[in-house]
Scaffold this active site. Structure first.
Site, mmCIF file in Angstrom:
data_model
loop_
_atom_site.group_PDB
_atom_site.id
_atom_site.type_symbol
_atom_site.label_atom_id
_atom_site.label_comp_id
_atom_site.label_asym_id
_atom_site.label_seq_id
_atom_site.Cartn_x
_atom_site.Cartn_y
_atom_site.Cartn_z
ATOM 1 N N GLU A 193 25.300 19.109 -8.696
ATOM 2 C CA GLU A 193 24.338 19.815 -7.859
ATOM 3 C C GLU A 193 24.263 21.272 -8.294
ATOM 4 O O GLU A 193 25.295 21.893 -8.518
ATOM 5 C CB GLU A 193 24.736 19.729 -6.386
ATOM 6 C CG GLU A 193 23.619 20.141 -5.463
ATOM 7 C CD GLU A 193 24.023 19.985 -3.996
ATOM 8 O OE1 GLU A 193 23.137 19.763 -3.170
ATOM 9 O OE2 GLU A 193 25.215 20.113 -3.693
ATOM 10 N N GLY A 326 33.285 24.987 -2.948
ATOM 11 C CA GLY A 326 34.337 24.518 -2.064
ATOM 12 C C GLY A 326 34.503 23.023 -2.166
ATOM 13 O O GLY A 326 35.621 22.511 -2.220
ATOM 14 N N ALA A 327 33.379 22.308 -2.197
ATOM 15 C CA ALA A 327 33.404 20.849 -2.287
ATOM 16 C C ALA A 327 32.005 20.366 -2.617
ATOM 17 O O ALA A 327 31.042 21.128 -2.565
ATOM 18 C CB ALA A 327 33.893 20.229 -0.978
ATOM 19 N N GLU A 363 31.450 17.891 4.354
ATOM 20 C CA GLU A 363 31.112 16.936 3.295
ATOM 21 C C GLU A 363 30.886 15.536 3.840
ATOM 22 O O GLU A 363 29.994 14.811 3.383
ATOM 23 C CB GLU A 363 32.201 16.928 2.223
ATOM 24 C CG GLU A 363 32.467 18.282 1.582
ATOM 25 C CD GLU A 363 31.208 18.960 1.096
ATOM 26 O OE1 GLU A 363 30.350 18.285 0.510
ATOM 27 O OE2 GLU A 363 31.080 20.182 1.299
ATOM 28 N N HIS A 366 27.486 15.027 5.174
ATOM 29 C CA HIS A 366 26.471 14.870 4.136
ATOM 30 C C HIS A 366 26.238 13.411 3.742
ATOM 31 O O HIS A 366 25.214 13.114 3.127
ATOM 32 C CB HIS A 366 26.898 15.616 2.887
ATOM 33 C CG HIS A 366 26.418 17.030 2.818
ATOM 34 N ND1 HIS A 366 25.106 17.385 2.955
ATOM 35 C CD2 HIS A 366 27.090 18.194 2.616
ATOM 36 C CE1 HIS A 366 24.975 18.688 2.837
ATOM 37 N NE2 HIS A 366 26.173 19.206 2.634
ATOM 38 N N GLU A 385 22.048 21.208 3.944
ATOM 39 C CA GLU A 385 23.171 22.114 4.165
ATOM 40 C C GLU A 385 23.268 22.655 5.579
ATOM 41 O O GLU A 385 24.364 22.797 6.117
ATOM 42 C CB GLU A 385 23.104 23.263 3.158
ATOM 43 C CG GLU A 385 23.230 22.817 1.725
ATOM 44 C CD GLU A 385 24.509 22.029 1.468
ATOM 45 O OE1 GLU A 385 25.474 22.146 2.235
ATOM 46 O OE2 GLU A 385 24.539 21.280 0.480
#
Length: 913
Positions: A193, A326-327, A363, A366, A385
């Site tokens: 991404e 971060g992830a 996460e 998501h 987000e």
């Protein structure tokens, strides 16, 4: 995805996320010409000069250099990769099933940093046909040209390619670490991404080209392979292990993931039909229980909240030693920076545990918002987000209600205000063209402002109705793409309210309103205008539909009012005998409030303890913002802070301490002792009350506040007694860690770095190198940016580019040193001297964040130098990022110029009072 550190008028941490991909195929006879590229003599590839048009006129949609035409649609990718960890290379093959919608002789798809060796198309009952390949580096596209036209229908495109396992932490890259024996080990991981799947394999690397992905990894037998789905088979061929994975759901390219290396997994915990595991490099499994617990809890929470089962067949959470963000929410294989997943519950401070919980929940959220339903293009990134940020708060708040996450989220919301108050801000949804523009969308406006606006809407229409609208949106667009209006329609239908009319102003126009409240007899006048730190006539005409919640105190009786402020100004009646009025009750509205002087005096006379903590936070945060903007006099703000000496909420104190840190950056060195005395006067009573040691039954939040205040007193206040005791307590802690509360240890390290000499520097450097947990490593690493001696600054800066500090961390160290008043000038000279090297070395996201540190160069001379440097080098950070950094610097310098001559007197009179 999660973000790293950013800088504005205070300190804050943020996280980040990205895109999806798809691929192309065709068939037909073609002249195959062997044209060596600059990278490989056996590649049938021509690399065109940057900027040269490579799009034939007959290719639909070819006029946009960054968007692929829609006449060829990928539906399935069969991928095979063979990485060579020792040589840092990989080879790959892709068979892409495509649907050709109209006759064509050219197929365009994305590829960059790859050598494309061959491209062959086939169709049942037709022979295979090779293509001539041309690459355009600027547009990051490959053109496959065929001598005869390819008719509509289903085709298969076979591609062979190879590339480097890069060190830029994007695409298919390598990460290194030392195992428990001290030996250096290498693993390979992906980060796609927003637009970096094209660096690993040729594909249709845009979010709405969703397809099914099937991955095979060919690896050394002693290594482990992880991808998005369950392993369907393993076999040995030619001394290599072939690991085949199941089909994914229909998803975007940016969600494809694979990791290869020596990895260990926890035992799976089943959430419904989903096995959930945490993966680490060898030796770090003891740091997984906390992350495993919140992963299980949040996955259960989201399945219940969304009313839809988790869409994958398994869920792996993978800690990577080198990771830029971060992830990253790859479906079924979420990748993390180690500090965002692994933590020792016994030694981690509350803020460190909270970060792990937030990132894991973000996460997992998501898997539905972003993976199951994906924005159509990067301008709609906030749909991914902002929702994941909003949902992480809901999940963690349900898991640990004593953490009061919605109250502490107000700090993140204030950070969003600081950027959105700029003239150079952007709407939450903003046009995206080039890849660097997509990368720049991973910012505080997308995450924190977007989540704040959603929270405001949820509170306005009601949590239950909001949830039902979310469920309808997900059901309607599952396995597909959606846009902002799709969400508004779903919420509006369930709420039976005109949600698009209410919300479009918050999403599609920049900035936010300042609501001014003034009492006139038995009437309350409310007016709105756009808030900006710098005056700008062009912004004055903006209007929002503002859900305003009021609380009126009439004697001992409380009265609540709700209204929708849609005009420039409105007046409402208030009962006689009103003793106080508070605007933005509950603190959920994404707007600032300026209570007129009589209203503010009433609130202070009644006592701030009658306000909820989140409302006290809003009151001091809004007043500080209007002070920076020149709407409130600095002495007035400083007098207000005196009412908070008995405050015991960590979030309220966060605003106060951030405002003092801002003053510390803009005042002259001659005025600094006066600021230190002011900080000591305000903070010392709270520290005396709390003490150094926690009491039995004390909350985690109060323990964190103790650490924050001690750190401020010893560093910003430069209090000798605090510094002396910090030294003694740190020595005791090194002998016996049980002697210090885990929330105080970060303050001890910060104070000792601030006062430290060369011996202390070398001690902390060694502790960074030998740390046993990611949090301890990070704590001592960032302490190196806090020392005050110039020679030590030079050593730390050298380590950011010589390989001693990981490139995932190095730009943040440089950024922190730009914000340090003692090291900012040395660091700025270093940045200018080494810019080209850092531009090649650092991940682009990290370099962008590093540049945020220029707001610490808050003198007129340094500001001019900063502007000349970025202009002369023609540096573009994507989107409006650089423009915003420069305006934040201008705000700081303007404040210095406006208040510089009187700030010492204002601080001194506040201490005397």
């Amino acid at each position: 995805m999660c973000r790293g550190n950013e800088y504005s008028f205070g300190r804050r941490e943020i996280l980040s996320k990205f895109v999806r991909r798809a691929c192309f195929l065709l068939s037909g006879p073609i002249a195959y010409t062997l044209i060596p590229s600059s990278e490989s003599a056996d590649a049938a590839t021509t690399t065109r000069p940057q900027g040269e048009d490579m799009s034939p006129d007959h290719v639909p949609g070819s006029h946009d250099p960054y968007r692929l035409p829609r006449h060829v649609i990928p539906t399935r990718y069969d991928l095979r990769f063979e990485p060579d960890l020792a040589a840092a290379t990989f080879t790959g093959q892709a068979t892409i099933t495509i649907t050709v919608k109209q006759i064509t002789q050219t197929i365009l798809l994305n590829a960059v940093d790859l050598v494309l060796q061959s491209a062959v198309t086939e169709h049942e009952n037709r022979r295979q046909v090779e293509a001539r390949i041309e690459l355009d580096e600027k547009s990051q596209r490959a053109a496959l040209s065929f001598q005869e036209a390819i008719p509509p229908g289903e085709w298969r495109l076979h591609l062979s390619f190879h590339g480097q396992l890069n060190d830029q932490l994007r695409g298919f890259y390598r990460s290194t670490y030392k195992d428990p024996s001290g030996a250096l080990q290498t693993l390979a991981a992906t980060q796609f991404e927003a637009t970096d799947a094209r660096r690993a394999f040729p594909c249709w690397d845009e979010p709405d080209f969703k397809a099914v992905f099937v991955t095979t990894l060919v690896i050394d037998p002693d290594l482990t392979a992880i991808s998005n789905t369950l392993v369907t088979s393993e076999s040995i061929e030619h001394n290599k292990k072939l690991v085949r994975f199941a089909d994914t759901i229909r998803m975007s390219t940016y969600l494809v993931a694979f990791v290869v290396g020596r990895m260990e997994a926890t035992k799976p915990v089943w959430v419904g039909k989903t096995p959930l595991r945490l993966w680490t490099v060898p030796g770090k499994q003891p740091l997984t229980p906390f992350g495993h617990e919140i992963a299980v809890a949040s996955l259960k929470f989201f399945e219940d909240y969304y009313g839809i089962p988790y869409p994958g067949d398994k869920l792996d959470l993978v800690a990577i030693p080198d990771f830029a963000s971060g992830a990253m929410e790859n479906l079924g294989a979420i990748t993390f920076r180690e500090t965002a997943l692994l933590v020792d519950q016994q030694t981690g401070a509350h803020a460190e545990l909270e970060r792990v919980a937030d990132v894991v929940a973000h996460e997992n959220a998501h898997m539905w918002f972003g993976d199951l339903v994906t924005m159509s293009w990067w301008n709609g990134l906030w749909l991914n987000e902002a929702f994941a940020t909003f949902m992480e708060m809901l999940a963690v708040d349900a898991w640990k209600p004593e953490w009061k996450r919605w109250e502490s989220f107000s700090v993140a919301r204030a950070a969003a205000f600081s950027v959105d108050g700029l003239v150079s801000t952007r709407p939450i949804e903003y046009p995206v063209h080039a890849p660097k523009d997509a990368d720049a969308m991973f910012d505080i406006l997308t995450y924190e402002k977007g989540a704040s606006v959603l929270r405001m809407l949820e509170q306005y229409i009601g949590p239950t109705i909001f949830r039902e609208g979310v469920r309808q949106y997900l059901r309607s667009h599952a396995y597909d793409n959606a846009d902002t209006n799709d969400l508004w329609m779903a919420l509006g239908t369930v709420a039976n309210q005109p949600v698009p009319e209410l919300m479009n102003g918050w999403i599609f126009q920049p900035g936010f309103p300042l609501v001014t409240a003034e009492e006139h007899g038995n009437e309350l006048r409310l007016s709105q205008r756009r808030f900006t730190y710098l005056e700008q006539e062009s912004v004055s005409e903006q209007l929002w539909q503002i859900p305003v919640q009021l609380r009126l105190m009439v004697g001992d009786r409380t009265e609540h009012r709700r209204l929708l402020l849609t005009e420039r100004e409105t007046t409402i009646g208030i009962p006689a005998g009103v003793t106080s009025v508070f605007v933005n009750e509950g603190g959920h509205g994404f707007y600032r409030v300026r209570h007129g002087a009589p209203l503010l005096d009433q609130l202070l006379d009644q006592g701030l303890d009658r306000l909820a903590a989140i409302e006290r936070f809003a009151l001091i945060s809004d007043t500080w913002a209007t002070t920076v903007a020149g709407l409130t006099a600095l002495p007035e703000y400083l007098r207000l802070t005196a009412h908070f000496k008995s405050e015991r909420d960590k979030n309220v104190w966060a605003v106060l301490l951030d405002s003092f840190a801002f003053l510390n950056r803009v005042i002259s060195s001659a005025d600094r002792p006066t600021l230190e005395a002011f900080v000591c006067d305000l903070v010392r009573p709270a520290v005396k009350d709390l003490g150094w040691d926690p009491l039995p039954g004390e909350s985690d939040l109060l323990r964190q506040l103790r650490g924050d205040l001690l750190g401020a007193l010893g560093k910003l206040g430069s209090d000798p007694a605090t510094q002396h005791q910090a030294t003694e307590r740190y020595q005791a802690y090194r002998k016996d860690p049980a002697t210090a509360d885990t929330n105080v240890v970060p303050a001890l390290v910060t104070i000792l770095a601030h006062t430290g000499d060369e011996a202390r520097y070398e001690e902390f450097l060694e502790l960074y190198r030998t740390a046993s947990t990611p949090q301890e490593e990070r704590r001592y690493l960032f302490s190196l940016a806090s020392f005050r001696h110039k020679e030590l600054h030079t050593r730390t800066l050298a380590r950011t580019i010589n390989g001693e500090i990981r490139t995932q961390d190095a730009p943040f160290i440089v950024g922190a040193m730009l914000m340090n008043v003692h090291s900012c000038e040395t660091t700025w000279h270093f940045v200018k001297t080494n810019w080209d090297h850092m531009d090649r070395l650092f991940p682009k996201q990290g370099l962008r964040r590093m540049c945020g540190g220029i707001v610490g160069l808050a003198t007129p001379g340094l500001e001019q130098d900063v502007r000349e440097f970025f202009t002369s080098r023609n540096i573009d950070l994507g989107g409006k990022t650089l423009e915003q950094y420069l305006e934040q610097l201008r705000v700081a310098v303007s404040f210095r110029e406006r208040e510089g001559r009187t700030i010492r007197a204002a601080l001194g009179s506040s201490v005397a009072a």
